[in-house]
Write an enzyme that holds these catalytic residues in place. Sequence first.
Site: not given
Length: 391
Positions: A74, A294, A298, A386
């Site tokens: 992604h 969540p 991580k 992220y």
Amino acid sequence: MTKRTQVAIIGSGPAGLLLGQLLLKAGIDNVILERHTREHVLGRIRAGVLEQGTVGLIDEAGCGRRMHREGLIHHGIELSLRGQRHRIDFNDLVGKSVMVYGQTEVTRDLMDARAGIGAPTEYEALNVTPSGYDGTQPIVSYLKDGAAHELGCDFIAGCDGFHGVSRHSVPESALTVFERVYPFGWLGVLADVRPLSHELIYVNHARGFALCSMRSPTRSRYYIQCDASERPGHWPDDRFWEELRRRLDPEAGAQLATGPSVEESIAPLRSFVAGPMRFGRLFLAGDAAHIVPPTGAKGLNLAASDVHYLAEGLIAHYRSGSDAGLNAYSARALARVWKAERFSWWMTSLLHKFSDSGAFGERIQLAELEYLVGSRAAATALAENYVGLPF
Ligand code: PHB
């Protein structure tokens, strides 16, 4: 009966298994002790986003083949606010991507590799008790099939999760604990339906947070924020899909494919850090030492970075006799843990409905989200975290 190994690993989740594999590759013997059965461990559905660093470690452990074949790369995520979606393009902002591949599958691949080389794992090891780690001869005692066993070792790795015995075996006075419990949970549903979108959608909505995720092109994972006191039984499938659809933008809602749930669970949200992560010859790794909510995906990635530091320290100890890496382990791991704690707390604060924040708090949240989707600098900070800060 007394046995010996170099490193006794408590817990056969991804942290323990990954550590075991990295050590075996370096010629370091280890035994894994696991309280549950293999099937129980594999029945736990957890998150599914891997940072590139985690992917690299799984490769280094020699267990990445199926992940590269079946995992989904992604290059961004979508944020939904005020009924509109905005894309955060990781590739453009930081030149990196993430891999969507379920933690359950990572665990299965690591277990299969371990079984394939015949490395020992004692499943259903009960009353596992680490001791003697303040001295030079640690021991882990346990019961298996009704018989008492002792495993002598050089080091103990406590990879047995938040509720495990490793952290609890340390005197309370030796631990400093930092904790925040959120007043809500996530109701998660796994269903064999095509994912709503080809990327994850994180939704801020007046009715509460929602997340559209996936495991494969035919299996979706959805979450909605719910009251911490909710039970899965209160949420028949129809009620879940209806509530999820109400939180999505109209276009996404129209495209949502629904079907019977394969699994349904409620997870509480918690931020937790216990330090230090080392007590003599006992080292904690992963959820045994820290929990993140969540929202930032991580948890598994932090377990992986702990394991990276710990494996490096142990390998240096056996190869060159240097304990510098082991001595630095707790500080190195915690420095990265705290940054991920901050990011996970921030994502949680940004996206959830807080019943006590008032109208001012809601406006600030929306202003922050609008700043984020309108500013390259702000979006870059999200993307950088992220995809994962460097190890
Ligand atoms: C999941 O797919 O289970 C998942 C993905 C992203 C998150 C949390 C969970 O932030």
